[in-house]
Structures are given as C-alpha cells and as structure tokens.
Write a protein that holds these residues in place. Structure first.
Motif, PDB file in Angstrom:
ATOM      1  N   TYR A 154      37.690  42.146  34.123  1.00  0.00           N
ATOM      2  CA  TYR A 154      38.261  43.550  34.158  1.00  0.00           C
ATOM      3  C   TYR A 154      38.026  44.326  35.242  1.00  0.00           C
ATOM      4  N   ASN A 155      38.605  45.087  35.668  1.00  0.00           N
ATOM      5  CA  ASN A 155      38.495  46.133  36.866  1.00  0.00           C
ATOM      6  C   ASN A 155      38.704  47.355  36.752  1.00  0.00           C
ATOM      7  N   ILE A 156      38.328  48.319  37.452  1.00  0.00           N
ATOM      8  CA  ILE A 156      39.025  49.750  37.014  1.00  0.00           C
ATOM      9  C   ILE A 156      39.497  50.283  38.648  1.00  0.00           C
ATOM     10  N   GLN A 157      40.619  50.671  38.498  1.00  0.00           N
ATOM     11  CA  GLN A 157      41.423  51.386  39.615  1.00  0.00           C
ATOM     12  C   GLN A 157      41.878  52.681  39.250  1.00  0.00           C
ATOM     13  N   GLY A 158      41.107  53.732  39.763  1.00  0.00           N
ATOM     14  CA  GLY A 158      41.222  55.068  39.527  1.00  0.00           C
ATOM     15  C   GLY A 158      40.765  55.451  37.972  1.00  0.00           C
ATOM     16  N   THR A 159      41.970  55.856  37.216  1.00  0.00           N
ATOM     17  CA  THR A 159      41.870  56.046  36.051  1.00  0.00           C
ATOM     18  C   THR A 159      42.487  54.909  35.155  1.00  0.00           C
ATOM     19  N   HIS A 160      42.580  53.692  35.716  1.00  0.00           N
ATOM     20  CA  HIS A 160      43.421  52.788  34.921  1.00  0.00           C
ATOM     21  C   HIS A 160      42.182  51.616  34.870  1.00  0.00           C
ATOM     22  N   PHE A 161      42.170  50.925  33.481  1.00  0.00           N
ATOM     23  CA  PHE A 161      41.283  49.960  33.189  1.00  0.00           C
ATOM     24  C   PHE A 161      41.996  48.748  32.944  1.00  0.00           C
ATOM     25  N   ASN A 162      41.786  47.827  34.033  1.00  0.00           N
ATOM     26  CA  ASN A 162      42.563  46.677  34.077  1.00  0.00           C
ATOM     27  C   ASN A 162      41.911  45.331  33.448  1.00  0.00           C
ATOM     28  N   LEU A 163      42.410  44.979  32.358  1.00  0.00           N
ATOM     29  CA  LEU A 163      41.726  43.702  31.489  1.00  0.00           C
ATOM     30  C   LEU A 163      42.505  42.511  31.991  1.00  0.00           C
ATOM     31  N   ILE A 164      41.967  41.486  32.555  1.00  0.00           N
ATOM     32  CA  ILE A 164      42.502  40.191  33.110  1.00  0.00           C
ATOM     33  C   ILE A 164      42.228  39.049  31.915  1.00  0.00           C
ATOM     34  N   VAL A 165      43.257  38.452  31.401  1.00  0.00           N
ATOM     35  CA  VAL A 165      43.161  37.437  30.627  1.00  0.00           C
ATOM     36  C   VAL A 165      43.589  36.059  31.119  1.00  0.00           C
ATOM     37  N   SER A 166      42.815  35.273  31.415  1.00  0.00           N
ATOM     38  CA  SER A 166      42.965  33.876  31.934  1.00  0.00           C
ATOM     39  C   SER A 166      43.186  32.881  30.924  1.00  0.00           C
ATOM     40  N   PRO A 167      44.349  32.381  30.431  1.00  0.00           N
ATOM     41  CA  PRO A 167      44.392  31.357  29.400  1.00  0.00           C
ATOM     42  C   PRO A 167      43.713  29.815  29.683  1.00  0.00           C
ATOM     43  N   ARG A 168      43.392  29.425  28.774  1.00  0.00           N
ATOM     44  CA  ARG A 168      42.717  28.157  28.614  1.00  0.00           C
ATOM     45  C   ARG A 168      43.664  27.104  29.437  1.00  0.00           C
ATOM     46  N   ALA A 169      43.252  25.771  29.606  1.00  0.00           N
ATOM     47  CA  ALA A 169      43.951  24.846  30.401  1.00  0.00           C
ATOM     48  C   ALA A 169      44.722  24.297  28.942  1.00  0.00           C
ATOM     49  N   GLY A 170      46.012  24.064  29.431  1.00  0.00           N
ATOM     50  CA  GLY A 170      47.026  23.565  28.407  1.00  0.00           C
ATOM     51  C   GLY A 170      47.562  24.655  27.453  1.00  0.00           C
ATOM     52  N   PHE A 171      46.982  26.014  27.453  1.00  0.00           N
ATOM     53  CA  PHE A 171      47.617  27.314  26.619  1.00  0.00           C
ATOM     54  C   PHE A 171      48.626  27.851  27.396  1.00  0.00           C
TER      55      PHE A 171
END
Length: 223
Positions: A1-18
């Motif tokens: 995740y990262n925070i840009q200003g007042t926004h919280f960005n959650l990054i989801v990386s799918p597993r291989a094959g999903f």
C-alpha cells in the motif's frame, strides 16, 4: 500500500494462475485505532513488557487488561487476573482456559500447547509438574499434538556421550608403564598349578634333620 495525500492506496497482486480482483466484490470498513482490551501472557508485571509498555503507556492506561500468568511474583495488575501460581506452565493454564470456554482445539493449537509445556517443565522434570500436567499432556496428544520439542542440552545436535565399554585385556596395555617385559616373563597360571607341592611330601627339597629340635640363641650382646 501507499498513501498519496489523504488517499490510502491498497495494492492487491493476484497469485499466479488466479484472475484479477473484481473491484465490485470488494467492501470497505473502518474500525478505528483504539484499543478495546489487552491480553498479557506469562507477564509478571507491565514493566516486563519492555518497550511495548514504556512507549505506549498512554494507550494502555485505563484499558481492560486480561492478565494470564503463573509466576510467583505476579502482582495481579490486570482488570481480569487469571493467575495460577501452582501451574506447571502458562501453556497448561491456557489449555484450562480454552477448555473452560469450550473452544475446540485443532492439531496446531494442541502441538503448540504441548510444546510449551515440555519446554517450560524441561521435559516434565520440573518440580512444578503434577498429575494434572500429565493429564493435560495426554489430552493434547489425543487431540493430535506432535512431539517436536527436543531436550535442551548443551551442544544441541551433538550425539550424547557414550559410556566407555570394557576392552579385552592385552599384554600391550603394560607398555604405558614400561613393564611389558616383566609381564612376558611371568609364568602362566596353568604351569604353576602343574608344579609339585613341596608341602605335601615332595622329595624335591629335603627338610633339615634338626628342624623340630628347640633352638637356643647365643650372642655376646647386652641382652
């Protein structure tokens, strides 16, 4: 995740094959950052928590604390104190709590509790071990606990010393004290037993004719 200003960005990386995550199936909630209650395990006092306590005293102050411990020096600092100073280990105490709450234990929980009891009691040799301790261990084994704890010995992984075995006697053992030659000159016991006995009528050595007569000591001394 990262925070840009007042926004919280959650990054989801799918597993291989999903497949990638469908954003329409994602829901969001926020619980806040307050502490509802605190569990302390195997802790005689709050100072023994170290930095967890010293750096968060304001957050801990006034909160409900469930104190689970067996130490003789526990000062009952919790709001709820589950302290049994006669218990062999905190793991045994936790097992009793889970049993009283009718919580089902799986193999992993049973294994961890069994390992905790073995480690705390030095493989059930501690003075604090009671019949209840063995009953608890038996219950955990029935639940599928795996015995993974090894004996806490110095030099873990090294083979235990083996007692020296008696070695067959050899004349060369005398070499260390320089008496090997004397040993080789000794007469075997079989030859000694075959020799004639001089005290049973043997004619090898004739006794003196006057050996039964009284002897008179003569001397020129002062006695």
């Amino acid at each position: 995740y990262n925070i840009q200003g007042t926004h919280f960005n959650l990054i989801v990386s799918p597993r291989a094959g999903f497949p990638k995550l469908d954003s329409s199936q994602v829901s969001y909630s926020y619980t806040g950052g307050t502490i509802d209650f605190i569990f302390t395990i195997d802790t005689p006092n709050l100072n023994s928590l170290g930095q967890i306590y010293t750096e968060n005293q304001a957050q801990i102050q006034g909160k409900t604390i469930i104190n689970i411990d067996r130490h003789l020096v526990n000062d009952f600092f919790g709001t709820v104190n589950v302290v049994n100073k006669t218990s062999s280990s905190t793991s045994e105490l936790v097992y009793q709590i889970l049993t009283d709450l009718s919580i089902e234990l799986d193999r992993d929980i049973a294994t961890n509790l069994y390992g905790g009891i073995m480690a705390a009691t030095n493989n059930f040799t501690s003075y604090s071990v009671t019949a209840q301790t063995f009953q608890t261990a038996a219950d955990l084994l029935r639940m599928g606990a795996l015995k993974k704890i090894q004996s806490r010995q110095p030099g873990m992984g090294m083979p235990r010393p083996v007692a020296p075995q008696p070695q067959p006697f050899s004349p060369r053992q005398f070499q260390s004290n320089g008496s090997l030659k004397e040993f080789e000159k000794m007469t075997p016991i079989e030859d000694i037993e075959d020799e004639p006995d001089d005290f049973e009528g043997s004619s090898t050595t004739a006794a003196p004719q006057d050996w039964l007569k009284p002897k008179i000591f003569k001397g020129k001394g002062l006695i």
